[in-house]
Scaffold this motif. Structure first.
Motif, short mmCIF file in Angstrom:
data_model
loop_
_atom_site.label_atom_id
_atom_site.label_comp_id
_atom_site.label_asym_id
_atom_site.label_seq_id
_atom_site.Cartn_x
_atom_site.Cartn_y
_atom_site.Cartn_z
N ASP A 286 0.80 -1.22 0.00
CA ASP A 286 0.00 0.00 0.00
C ASP A 286 0.84 1.27 0.00
O ASP A 286 0.36 2.35 0.33
N ASN A 287 2.11 1.16 -0.37
CA ASN A 287 2.96 2.34 -0.55
C ASN A 287 4.08 1.97 -1.51
O ASN A 287 4.29 0.79 -1.83
N THR A 288 4.81 2.97 -1.99
CA THR A 288 5.81 2.70 -3.03
C THR A 288 6.97 1.86 -2.52
O THR A 288 7.57 1.09 -3.28
N ALA A 289 7.31 1.98 -1.23
CA ALA A 289 8.38 1.14 -0.69
C ALA A 289 7.99 -0.33 -0.72
O ALA A 289 8.77 -1.20 -1.12
N ALA A 290 6.76 -0.61 -0.30
CA ALA A 290 6.27 -1.99 -0.34
C ALA A 290 6.16 -2.48 -1.78
O ALA A 290 6.42 -3.65 -2.07
N ALA A 291 5.78 -1.58 -2.69
CA ALA A 291 5.70 -1.96 -4.10
C ALA A 291 7.08 -2.33 -4.64
O ALA A 291 7.22 -3.27 -5.44
N GLY A 292 8.11 -1.60 -4.20
CA GLY A 292 9.47 -1.93 -4.63
C GLY A 292 9.90 -3.30 -4.16
O GLY A 292 10.50 -4.07 -4.93
N ARG A 293 9.58 -3.64 -2.91
CA ARG A 293 9.91 -4.98 -2.41
C ARG A 293 9.13 -6.04 -3.17
O ARG A 293 9.67 -7.12 -3.49
N SER A 294 7.87 -5.76 -3.46
CA SER A 294 7.05 -6.72 -4.19
C SER A 294 7.59 -6.94 -5.60
O SER A 294 7.61 -8.08 -6.10
N MET A 295 8.06 -5.87 -6.24
CA MET A 295 8.62 -6.00 -7.58
C MET A 295 9.92 -6.81 -7.54
O MET A 295 10.20 -7.59 -8.46
N ARG A 296 10.69 -6.63 -6.49
CA ARG A 296 11.92 -7.41 -6.36
C ARG A 296 11.62 -8.91 -6.26
O ARG A 296 12.24 -9.72 -6.95
N TRP A 297 10.66 -9.27 -5.42
CA TRP A 297 10.28 -10.68 -5.30
C TRP A 297 9.67 -11.19 -6.60
O TRP A 297 9.84 -12.37 -6.95
N ALA A 298 8.98 -10.31 -7.32
CA ALA A 298 8.41 -10.71 -8.61
C ALA A 298 9.51 -11.12 -9.58
O ALA A 298 9.41 -12.15 -10.26
N GLY A 299 10.57 -10.32 -9.66
CA GLY A 299 11.67 -10.65 -10.56
C GLY A 299 12.32 -11.97 -10.20
O GLY A 299 12.65 -12.78 -11.08
N ILE A 300 12.51 -12.20 -8.90
CA ILE A 300 13.13 -13.45 -8.45
C ILE A 300 12.24 -14.65 -8.80
O ILE A 300 12.72 -15.67 -9.33
N ALA A 301 10.94 -14.53 -8.52
CA ALA A 301 10.04 -15.67 -8.74
C ALA A 301 9.84 -15.96 -10.22
O ALA A 301 9.80 -17.13 -10.64
N VAL A 302 9.70 -14.92 -11.05
CA VAL A 302 9.52 -15.14 -12.48
C VAL A 302 10.77 -15.80 -13.06
O VAL A 302 10.68 -16.74 -13.86
N ALA A 303 11.94 -15.32 -12.65
CA ALA A 303 13.19 -15.92 -13.15
C ALA A 303 13.29 -17.38 -12.72
O ALA A 303 13.64 -18.26 -13.54
N ALA A 304 12.96 -17.68 -11.47
CA ALA A 304 13.02 -19.07 -11.00
C ALA A 304 12.00 -19.94 -11.73
O ALA A 304 12.30 -21.09 -12.09
N GLY A 305 10.82 -19.41 -11.97
CA GLY A 305 9.81 -20.16 -12.70
C GLY A 305 10.25 -20.50 -14.11
O GLY A 305 10.03 -21.62 -14.60
N LEU A 306 10.92 -19.55 -14.77
CA LEU A 306 11.40 -19.80 -16.13
C LEU A 306 12.47 -20.90 -16.15
O LEU A 306 12.49 -21.75 -17.05
N LEU A 307 13.36 -20.89 -15.17
CA LEU A 307 14.40 -21.92 -15.14
C LEU A 307 13.80 -23.30 -14.89
O LEU A 307 14.26 -24.30 -15.44
N LEU A 308 12.74 -23.37 -14.08
CA LEU A 308 12.07 -24.64 -13.85
C LEU A 308 11.35 -25.12 -15.12
O LEU A 308 11.32 -26.31 -15.41
N MET A 309 10.79 -24.19 -15.86
CA MET A 309 10.16 -24.55 -17.14
C MET A 309 11.20 -25.10 -18.11
O MET A 309 10.96 -26.08 -18.81
N LEU A 310 12.36 -24.47 -18.14
CA LEU A 310 13.44 -24.97 -18.99
C LEU A 310 13.84 -26.37 -18.59
O LEU A 310 14.04 -27.25 -19.45
N ALA A 311 13.93 -26.62 -17.29
CA ALA A 311 14.33 -27.94 -16.81
C ALA A 311 13.32 -29.02 -17.19
O ALA A 311 13.68 -30.20 -17.32
N ALA A 312 12.07 -28.63 -17.40
CA ALA A 312 11.03 -29.61 -17.76
C ALA A 312 11.21 -30.15 -19.16
O ALA A 312 10.53 -31.12 -19.54
N GLY A 313 12.11 -29.59 -19.94
CA GLY A 313 12.30 -30.05 -21.31
C GLY A 313 13.16 -31.28 -21.44
O GLY A 313 13.24 -31.87 -22.53
#
Length: 425
Positions: A286-313
């Motif tokens: 509910d504030n820009t500082a919290a949004a920054g932390r949320s965006m940081r976790w978003a980048g980590i999780a999306v990157a991790a999800g992509l690597l797991l998708m790659l491993a599924a091949g």
């Protein structure tokens, strides 16, 4: 005789019904949520079937259908800012009603399309409606959300995903029939959803426009450095939204031993997680500082999800299925964190008197990402193979990590915004 609570003599707490627990409180918030749900239901029906309607009923070649969709999207990019500015100036409720009535009429025009150029013209008009809908709705959400902005926005996104999923199911039934009347019924259903939204919005109270400060400019959102920085960062991160609908289906079918049914399986899992967890994930953003932390976790999780998708091949079918489901769950957490951050940036950094205009600018980034995502994801992950997946993961990770410091820098170095002494509507 009054029923008392055992042990203290006080009144027993009233049990809330299931409807009360699932719905917003009766009043403006429930009305607006209903309008959003009806709009998304029609959108789900139309998005899932529009290409088939134009190719199988209107008999347009796919290249012409794609051009019409592109033309509508490009016109909509500019229309979003203008629609938002009109809502700020003349009232969001009135603008939204006008947009919905226009959507009803223009969608009905699709029933009369019989040539390429008439299709392009109607597609451009519909593109204007779609863009103006998003930007003119933002002041309504801000004004009606009250003191629970983050939770209300998260609730709307979750209900929107549910409505889109239900609309897609309805479209699936029509697609099974695969007849002209079935496809025509879906177009009519989309037109009726616009009309239904207009009827619901008529019951909303009017929100007076927020007075603008004396020194504010006419197009201040285009000169607001922090907001433009957030728009660009959100645009870059939004490229991942094409992962479950574009990249993952192609990857599953062409590069894994998982059964084809996993295409539907991962989409269902993604949708269910978004519907059930969006409010929880967004609760404290509910504030820009919290949004920054949320965006940081978003980048980590999306990157991790992509690597797991790659491993599924590489593994066997069953291990591939397990990796794909895990990858989708991890990726969806990133999607949820990103959506929470994006909603806070879109509203929290905007000037209250120009929320519609600001949302139109923010929508420019989202529209650009939507247009570019298939090309970028396809060229890297499907074109380059394993190195491309690593590049994509690293890209999203970097965007997530730099978002917070860049926004802080933009806020610190931006010229001070004029402040209005008038209270917000």
């Amino acid at each position: 005789m009054a029923v008392t609570e055992k042990g203290n003599g006080g009144p027993a707490p009233q049990r809330r019904s299931l409807a009360d627990r699932l719905l917003q409180p009766a009043g403006p918030r429930r009305l607006l949520a209903t309008s959003v749900f009806v709009d998304a239901l029609g959108s789900g029906m139309f998005m899932s079937s529009s290409v088939l309607y134009f190719t199988r009923v209107v008999h347009l070649p796919m290249s012409q259908v794609a051009f019409g969709l592109f033309a509508g999207a490009m016109v909509g990019l500019a229309a979003g800012i203008l629609g938002g500015k009109v809502a700020d100036r003349w009232g969001a409720r009135e603008t939204q009603i006008g947009v919905m009535v226009s959507g009803t009429l223009f969608m009905a025009c699709y029933l009369l399309v019989d040539s390429f150029w008439s299709y392009v013209l109607v597609s451009m008009l519909i593109g204007v409606v779609f863009a103006a809908d998003k930007s003119s709705k933002a002041p309504l959400i801000r004004g009606i959300g009250g003191d629970e902005q983050a939770g209300f926005r998260a609730y709307l996104r979750a209900s929107t995903n549910l409505a889109v999923a239900l609309g897609a199911l309805a479209a699936g039934v029509a697609i099974q029939f695969d007849t002209a009347p079935a496809y025509l019924a879906l177009v009519i259903g989309r037109a009726l959803s616009f009309a239904g939204c207009a009827v619901v919005l008529l019951r909303l109270p009017r929100l007076a426009p927020v007075p603008a400060p004396e020194l504010s400019g006419r197009w201040e959102a285009l000169r607001d450095r922090p907001y433009l920085a957030a728009t660009v960062l959100n645009c870059l991160m939004s490229l991942h939204f094409a992962v479950p609908t574009f990249l993952l289906p192609l990857w599953i079918i062409d590069h894994t031993d998982a059964p084809r049914s996993m295409v539907s399986g991962v989409l269902i899992l993604n949708t269910v997680l978004v519907i059930t967890l969006q409010v929880v994930v967004s609760k404290n953003v509910d504030n820009t500082a919290a949004a920054g932390r949320s965006m940081r976790w978003a980048g980590i999780a999306v990157a991790a999800g992509l690597l797991l998708m790659l491993a599924a091949g590489k593994p066997s079918a069953w291990l591939s299925v397990a990796l794909l489901l895990t990858a989708t769950a991890v990726y969806t957490l990133g999607e949820l964190w990103h959506s929470a951050a994006a909603m806070e940036y879109s509203y929290g950094l905007a000037a209250p008197h120009a929320q519609g205009q600001y949302s139109g600018v923010f929508g420019l980034g989202g529209g650009a990402a939507e247009a570019l995502a298939p090309m970028v994801l396809g060229a890297l992950a499907l074109g380059l193979g394993q190195p491309g997946w690593y590049l994509l993961g690293g890209f999203f990770l970097v965007v997530g990590l730099v978002s917070s410091p860049l926004i802080r820098w933009a806020v610190r170095t931006a010229p001070k915004r004029p402040v209005s002494s008038a209270p917000a509507a």
